[in-house]
Design a protein around this motif. Structure first.
Motif, PDB file in Angstrom:
ATOM      1  N   LYS A  60       0.856  -1.191   0.000  1.00 28.72           N
ATOM      2  CA  LYS A  60       0.000   0.000   0.000  1.00 28.72           C
ATOM      3  C   LYS A  60       0.883   1.229   0.000  1.00 28.72           C
ATOM      4  O   LYS A  60       1.750   1.397   0.843  1.00 28.72           O
ATOM      5  CB  LYS A  60      -0.905   0.022   1.231  1.00 28.72           C
ATOM      6  CG  LYS A  60      -1.784   1.246   1.322  1.00 28.72           C
ATOM      7  CD  LYS A  60      -2.949   1.165   0.383  1.00 28.72           C
ATOM      8  CE  LYS A  60      -3.691   2.476   0.285  1.00 28.72           C
ATOM      9  NZ  LYS A  60      -4.958   2.352  -0.453  1.00 28.72           N
ATOM     10  N   PHE A  69       0.930   5.466  -0.194  1.00 31.35           N
ATOM     11  CA  PHE A  69       0.220   6.752  -0.151  1.00 31.35           C
ATOM     12  C   PHE A  69       1.167   7.783  -0.742  1.00 31.35           C
ATOM     13  O   PHE A  69       2.090   8.229  -0.069  1.00 31.35           O
ATOM     14  CB  PHE A  69      -0.123   7.143   1.276  1.00 31.35           C
ATOM     15  CG  PHE A  69      -1.060   6.194   1.972  1.00 31.35           C
ATOM     16  CD1 PHE A  69      -2.414   6.204   1.703  1.00 31.35           C
ATOM     17  CD2 PHE A  69      -0.572   5.299   2.913  1.00 31.35           C
ATOM     18  CE1 PHE A  69      -3.270   5.342   2.357  1.00 31.35           C
ATOM     19  CE2 PHE A  69      -1.431   4.436   3.570  1.00 31.35           C
ATOM     20  CZ  PHE A  69      -2.786   4.453   3.282  1.00 31.35           C
ATOM     21  N   ARG A  84      -6.337  -3.200   7.395  1.00 27.08           N
ATOM     22  CA  ARG A  84      -7.455  -2.571   6.692  1.00 27.08           C
ATOM     23  C   ARG A  84      -7.581  -3.080   5.259  1.00 27.08           C
ATOM     24  O   ARG A  84      -8.678  -3.220   4.743  1.00 27.08           O
ATOM     25  CB  ARG A  84      -7.289  -1.050   6.690  1.00 27.08           C
ATOM     26  CG  ARG A  84      -7.679  -0.462   8.012  1.00 27.08           C
ATOM     27  CD  ARG A  84      -7.525   1.030   7.993  1.00 27.08           C
ATOM     28  NE  ARG A  84      -8.066   1.595   9.240  1.00 27.08           N
ATOM     29  CZ  ARG A  84      -7.886   2.849   9.609  1.00 27.08           C
ATOM     30  NH1 ARG A  84      -7.209   3.657   8.832  1.00 27.08           N
ATOM     31  NH2 ARG A  84      -8.405   3.288  10.730  1.00 27.08           N
ATOM     32  N   CYS A  92      -9.343  -6.322   5.386  1.00 23.09           N
ATOM     33  CA  CYS A  92     -10.766  -6.212   5.739  1.00 23.09           C
ATOM     34  C   CYS A  92     -11.592  -5.566   4.640  1.00 23.09           C
ATOM     35  O   CYS A  92     -12.794  -5.399   4.791  1.00 23.09           O
ATOM     36  CB  CYS A  92     -10.942  -5.374   6.996  1.00 23.09           C
ATOM     37  SG  CYS A  92     -10.261  -6.125   8.434  1.00 23.09           S
ATOM     38  N   LEU A 138     -11.264  -2.444   3.782  1.00 23.44           N
ATOM     39  CA  LEU A 138     -11.474  -1.032   4.108  1.00 23.44           C
ATOM     40  C   LEU A 138     -10.552  -0.149   3.290  1.00 23.44           C
ATOM     41  O   LEU A 138     -10.728   1.054   3.220  1.00 23.44           O
ATOM     42  CB  LEU A 138     -11.199  -0.785   5.595  1.00 23.44           C
ATOM     43  CG  LEU A 138     -12.191  -1.360   6.592  1.00 23.44           C
ATOM     44  CD1 LEU A 138     -11.734  -1.090   8.005  1.00 23.44           C
ATOM     45  CD2 LEU A 138     -13.556  -0.753   6.361  1.00 23.44           C
ATOM     46  N   SER A 139      -9.541  -0.743   2.713  1.00 22.52           N
ATOM     47  CA  SER A 139      -8.540   0.044   2.010  1.00 22.52           C
ATOM     48  C   SER A 139      -8.081  -0.777   0.805  1.00 22.52           C
ATOM     49  O   SER A 139      -7.838  -1.977   0.936  1.00 22.52           O
ATOM     50  CB  SER A 139      -7.396   0.324   2.978  1.00 22.52           C
ATOM     51  OG  SER A 139      -6.323   0.921   2.312  1.00 22.52           O
ATOM     52  N   LEU A 140      -8.005  -0.119  -0.337  1.00 17.76           N
ATOM     53  CA  LEU A 140      -7.665  -0.852  -1.557  1.00 17.76           C
ATOM     54  C   LEU A 140      -6.138  -0.967  -1.691  1.00 17.76           C
ATOM     55  O   LEU A 140      -5.446   0.033  -1.642  1.00 17.76           O
ATOM     56  CB  LEU A 140      -8.245  -0.111  -2.768  1.00 17.76           C
ATOM     57  CG  LEU A 140      -8.313  -0.901  -4.063  1.00 17.76           C
ATOM     58  CD1 LEU A 140      -9.328  -2.031  -3.964  1.00 17.76           C
ATOM     59  CD2 LEU A 140      -8.660   0.020  -5.219  1.00 17.76           C
ATOM     60  N   VAL A 190      -9.191  -9.580  -2.282  1.00 20.80           N
ATOM     61  CA  VAL A 190      -9.385  -8.276  -1.642  1.00 20.80           C
ATOM     62  C   VAL A 190      -9.596  -7.146  -2.650  1.00 20.80           C
ATOM     63  O   VAL A 190     -10.034  -6.054  -2.280  1.00 20.80           O
ATOM     64  CB  VAL A 190      -8.212  -7.862  -0.716  1.00 20.80           C
ATOM     65  CG1 VAL A 190      -8.116  -8.775   0.478  1.00 20.80           C
ATOM     66  CG2 VAL A 190      -6.905  -7.818  -1.481  1.00 20.80           C
ATOM     67  N   PHE A 191      -9.288  -7.400  -3.905  1.00 18.10           N
ATOM     68  CA  PHE A 191      -9.512  -6.355  -4.912  1.00 18.10           C
ATOM     69  C   PHE A 191     -10.952  -6.359  -5.416  1.00 18.10           C
ATOM     70  O   PHE A 191     -11.546  -5.320  -5.612  1.00 18.10           O
ATOM     71  CB  PHE A 191      -8.568  -6.546  -6.108  1.00 18.10           C
ATOM     72  CG  PHE A 191      -7.157  -6.147  -5.819  1.00 18.10           C
ATOM     73  CD1 PHE A 191      -6.744  -4.837  -5.987  1.00 18.10           C
ATOM     74  CD2 PHE A 191      -6.251  -7.089  -5.360  1.00 18.10           C
ATOM     75  CE1 PHE A 191      -5.444  -4.470  -5.714  1.00 18.10           C
ATOM     76  CE2 PHE A 191      -4.945  -6.715  -5.078  1.00 18.10           C
ATOM     77  CZ  PHE A 191      -4.538  -5.414  -5.255  1.00 18.10           C
ATOM     78  N   THR A 233     -14.705  -7.655  -2.100  1.00 17.74           N
ATOM     79  CA  THR A 233     -14.753  -7.114  -0.739  1.00 17.74           C
ATOM     80  C   THR A 233     -16.101  -7.350  -0.069  1.00 17.74           C
ATOM     81  O   THR A 233     -16.160  -7.536   1.147  1.00 17.74           O
ATOM     82  CB  THR A 233     -14.444  -5.605  -0.726  1.00 17.74           C
ATOM     83  OG1 THR A 233     -15.256  -4.983  -1.714  1.00 17.74           O
ATOM     84  CG2 THR A 233     -12.997  -5.345  -1.028  1.00 17.74           C
ATOM     85  N   LYS A 245     -16.403  -8.960   3.572  1.00 11.66           N
ATOM     86  CA  LYS A 245     -17.044  -8.282   4.704  1.00 11.66           C
ATOM     87  C   LYS A 245     -18.082  -9.165   5.371  1.00 11.66           C
ATOM     88  O   LYS A 245     -18.271  -9.114   6.591  1.00 11.66           O
ATOM     89  CB  LYS A 245     -17.682  -6.973   4.228  1.00 11.66           C
ATOM     90  CG  LYS A 245     -16.656  -5.894   3.940  1.00 11.66           C
ATOM     91  CD  LYS A 245     -17.320  -4.659   3.391  1.00 11.66           C
ATOM     92  CE  LYS A 245     -16.299  -3.558   3.134  1.00 11.66           C
ATOM     93  NZ  LYS A 245     -16.928  -2.370   2.552  1.00 11.66           N
ATOM     94  N   TYR A 305     -14.805  -7.660  12.813  1.00  7.25           N
ATOM     95  CA  TYR A 305     -13.771  -6.641  12.912  1.00  7.25           C
ATOM     96  C   TYR A 305     -13.956  -5.857  14.202  1.00  7.25           C
ATOM     97  O   TYR A 305     -15.050  -5.439  14.533  1.00  7.25           O
ATOM     98  CB  TYR A 305     -13.866  -5.714  11.694  1.00  7.25           C
ATOM     99  CG  TYR A 305     -12.885  -4.575  11.686  1.00  7.25           C
ATOM    100  CD1 TYR A 305     -11.544  -4.804  11.423  1.00  7.25           C
ATOM    101  CD2 TYR A 305     -13.288  -3.269  11.936  1.00  7.25           C
ATOM    102  CE1 TYR A 305     -10.627  -3.763  11.413  1.00  7.25           C
ATOM    103  CE2 TYR A 305     -12.384  -2.228  11.921  1.00  7.25           C
ATOM    104  CZ  TYR A 305     -11.052  -2.477  11.652  1.00  7.25           C
ATOM    105  OH  TYR A 305     -10.155  -1.441  11.638  1.00  7.25           O
ATOM    106  N   MET A 306     -12.862  -5.706  14.922  1.00  6.50           N
ATOM    107  CA  MET A 306     -12.916  -4.893  16.145  1.00  6.50           C
ATOM    108  C   MET A 306     -11.776  -3.896  16.045  1.00  6.50           C
ATOM    109  O   MET A 306     -10.621  -4.280  15.872  1.00  6.50           O
ATOM    110  CB  MET A 306     -12.747  -5.806  17.354  1.00  6.50           C
ATOM    111  CG  MET A 306     -12.805  -5.100  18.678  1.00  6.50           C
ATOM    112  SD  MET A 306     -12.703  -6.293  20.021  1.00  6.50           S
ATOM    113  CE  MET A 306     -12.349  -5.184  21.375  1.00  6.50           C
ATOM    114  N   SER A 307     -12.127  -2.607  16.110  1.00  3.43           N
ATOM    115  CA  SER A 307     -11.092  -1.591  15.868  1.00  3.43           C
ATOM    116  C   SER A 307     -10.413  -1.169  17.161  1.00  3.43           C
ATOM    117  O   SER A 307     -10.829  -1.537  18.247  1.00  3.43           O
ATOM    118  CB  SER A 307     -11.709  -0.376  15.199  1.00  3.43           C
ATOM    119  OG  SER A 307     -12.408   0.385  16.151  1.00  3.43           O
ATOM    120  N   ASP A 309      -7.930  -5.178  16.084  1.00  2.00           N
ATOM    121  CA  ASP A 309      -6.900  -4.155  15.976  1.00  2.00           C
ATOM    122  C   ASP A 309      -6.628  -3.576  17.352  1.00  2.00           C
ATOM    123  O   ASP A 309      -7.398  -2.771  17.863  1.00  2.00           O
ATOM    124  CB  ASP A 309      -7.368  -3.069  15.002  1.00  2.00           C
ATOM    125  CG  ASP A 309      -6.253  -2.118  14.632  1.00  2.00           C
ATOM    126  OD1 ASP A 309      -5.112  -2.349  15.065  1.00  2.00           O
ATOM    127  OD2 ASP A 309      -6.528  -1.157  13.902  1.00  2.00           O
TER     128      ASP A 309
END
Lengths: 247, 368
Positions: A14, A16, A50, A53, A55-57, A70-71, A74, A78, A83-85, A162
């Motif tokens: 990933k 950014f 993420r 899960c 939540l993030s590509l 995952v791509f 999703t 899900k 999921y527990m944050s 998490d």
């Protein structure tokens, strides 16, 4: 017997902008395994989780969760994970029962099934007397255990935690881990990030992330042997000191 | 569908549990209508005045009688000196003083002119202007009567008649204004706060990790506020009809339909705000500064748009509340039908569609 992998990651990355948060990580988690995902703040744990899960590509690489990509899949992912944050994830102004009913509802469970499951969980947590109490008036330890149960409410095959035990006292943490063991014994795969090294000892296998890469991955005993020490703390510190980036 | 219903129920719990906010949500429109209707009215009624009349002749007595007889003024004191007038002002006993000169009648009859001093408490300039205008009108009425007898060509236009509506009913302006404000406040601010709150507490992550479709999250958030708004519109209309005696001239169905449209506009605005912010405070600030203030200033509710400089008039066009305000006035007060407001309705609907498209595009399905 061939191992059944429920989570696989292959060169998962990933990015950014110029910053590579997660740098080509690869691993596989077996069904019913408790997989500890360790790393200092900013090492990329949460970003990696993420991506898994949905939540993030991811920027590149491959990964599957419960057999789904995952791509592209999703939605299916899900449906099959819990999921527990890091942050507390229940609604404080709702009662215990209402929280459970809500989470059951958004996972599309039938009303009868929700009722049965809620009863079961209240019994497990010995919370029958508190079922109509607002969550905000429960002690933190109970909230945390309830949050875990709610993440497990729709009986997912895999649950992502998490940093689930942040700010919780040692006794509650112990109880919390007993719940995790019970869930794993029942066949649920547990993917957990943590800061606490004593918790790392509880995991079947541990991966330690440094600067977005997996620096080491083995059983706690194997890691200690590899680094010739008797504590996970030392293992972790040796690896984490090599980190270049800070948060 | 069941997913959606569980979500809507949860949202209702949030709203109903928060008693203080709930009280404000439902109490605010009532309080505002009452405030504007009774307290903040710019109607001049029974204002306390003082008349200082040293001449006490036929003419001054006649003017005094007229002033006293009008429903605008109430004679509070009859001071004998200017010092007493001064004191009454300072104590706040009077809003205006009428001061006659010595030998008033004689001055008028023999000298053809006399002055009457009108002294008003200008700490509230609007009221002061109104009071002076009314007193002036009454005096000129009397003067006209006098001139009529004397056959002197002397005409004064009573200009205030054009400045104020004949009954001086403030409600004509503020009921539509309050409606626009309340809907905007409830829908925009509360919706944006409700969504941002999920982000702040971390529950948004859980929702995004769940199979619930993101668009359902948004719609489920909006539904309870739609209900709250419907109650508010009803209470505002009921109050204005039964308490303020302001009947709905046009079609009620049209009015409700237009309110619904504006409610949706406000909801999409709230949605847009929530998708660009991450904290409740910022969401509230943007709603107040970015939505509430322009609405107050540019909708024509407080300040007439026609009097603004051209650039301001152009800016006012992008404020959705301006169009809603116009529509409500047209339907509720002038009794016009859709044929008169279809253009404004179309503009509002266009704005709503645009905002909706932008906010759906902006809404982040994934966290990063």
């Amino acid at each position: 017997m061939e191992h059944k992998y429920t989570i696989t990651a292959d060169q998962l990355t990933k990015q950014f902008g110029d910053f590579i948060a997660v740098d080509h990580i690869s691993f596989a988690v077996q069904q019913g395994e408790i997989f500890g995902f360790l790393g200092a703040n900013g090492a990329g744990k949460t970003t990696a989780m993420r991506m898994l899960c949905g939540l993030s590509l991811p920027s590149s690489g491959k990964a599957t969760v419960a057999g789904y990509d995952v791509f592209t899949q999703t939605e299916q992912i899900k449906q099959s994970i819990g999921y527990m944050s890091q942050k507390f994830s229940l609604y404080e102004d709702l009662t215990v029962t209402e929280n459970m009913r809500f989470y059951g509802g958004i996972y599309g469970m039938r009303i009868a099934a929700i009722k049965d499951r809620a009863k079961e969980i209240l019994a497990q947590l010995h919370l029958q007397g508190e079922k109509d109490t607002l969550v905000k008036s429960l002690p933190l330890g109970w909230k945390q255990k309830l949050a875990f149960s709610v993440a497990m409410f729709h009986r997912p095959g895999i649950v992502f935690l998490d940093e689930p035990t942040g700010g919780v006292d040692p006794i509650t943490r112990r109880e919390f881990w007993e719940m995790i063991y019970a869930a794993a014994a029942a066949g649920t795969t547990i993917f957990v990030t943590t800061h606490y090294m004593d918790e790392a000892e509880y995991c079947n296998r541990v991966s330690i992330m440094v600067d977005g890469q997996i620096a080491a991955m083995d059983t706690p005993a194997g890691l200690k042997k590899q680094f010739a020490t008797d504590s996970m703390e030392t293992v972790f510190l040796q690896l984490a000191r090599k980190a270049v980036r800070t948060e | 569908m069941q997913q959606f219903l569980s979500f809507v129920r949860k949202e209702f719990y949030h709203i109903l549990r928060d008693r203080r906010t709930l009280f404000i949500l439902f109490g605010m429109p009532i309080a505002q209508i009452m405030l504007f209707g009774f307290a903040l009215t710019n109607e001049v009624k029974n204002s306390k005045i003082a008349i200082l009349d040293p001449s006490r002749d036929v003419l001054s007595m006649r003017i005094t009688d007229r002033l006293e007889a009008s429903r605008y003024f109430d004679l509070a004191t009859a001071p004998r000196t200017m010092q007493e007038v001064d004191a009454a002002f300072k104590k706040g006993q009077i809003r205006m003083a009428v001061v006659f000169p010595q030998r008033f009648h004689q001055q008028v009859v023999h000298g053809n002119s006399a002055t009457i001093q009108l002294i008003a408490d200008a700490s509230d300039p609007n009221t002061a202007t109104t009071l002076v205008n009314y007193a002036n009108a009454i005096i000129q009425d009397e003067q006209k009567a006098l001139n009529g007898l004397q056959k002197v060509p002397y005409r004064i236009e009573p200009q205030m008649r054009m400045l104020y509506n004949p009954q001086l009913k403030g409600a004509y302006n503020f009921v539509p204004g309050v409606m626009a404000m309340i809907l905007l406040l409830v829908c925009t601010m509360m919706t944006s706060i409700a969504i941002v709150k999920e982000k702040e507490t971390g529950t948004m992550e859980i929702l995004l990790a769940s199979p619930l479709r993101p668009i359902l999250v948004i719609v489920a958030k909006a539904v309870p506020y739609l209900a709250v708004s419907a109650v508010n519109v009803a209470s505002i209309l009921l109050l204005s009809v039964f308490v303020l005696d302001l009947p709905i001239q046009g079609s009620l169905a049209l009015l409700v339909g237009e309110s619904l449209l504006f409610t949706i506009t406000s909801l999409t605005l709230g949605l847009l705000i929530s998708s660009v912010t991450n904290s409740q405070q910022v969401a509230m600030l943007i709603s107040l500064m970015g939505m509430f203030l322009p609405t107050l200033m540019f909708s024509g509710f407080m300040f007439p748009i026609e009097n603004m400089p051209l650039p301001m008039q152009i800016i006012s066009n992008i404020v959705p509340a301006k169009w809603f305000f116009y529509i409500v006035k047209a339907v509720m007060i002038k009794g016009l039908g859709l044929h008169a407001i279809w253009k404004e309705t179309l503009i509002l609907a266009g704005m709503t569609t645009f905002l909706l498209l932008v906010s759906i595009r902006k809404y982040k399905i994934r966290l990063a």
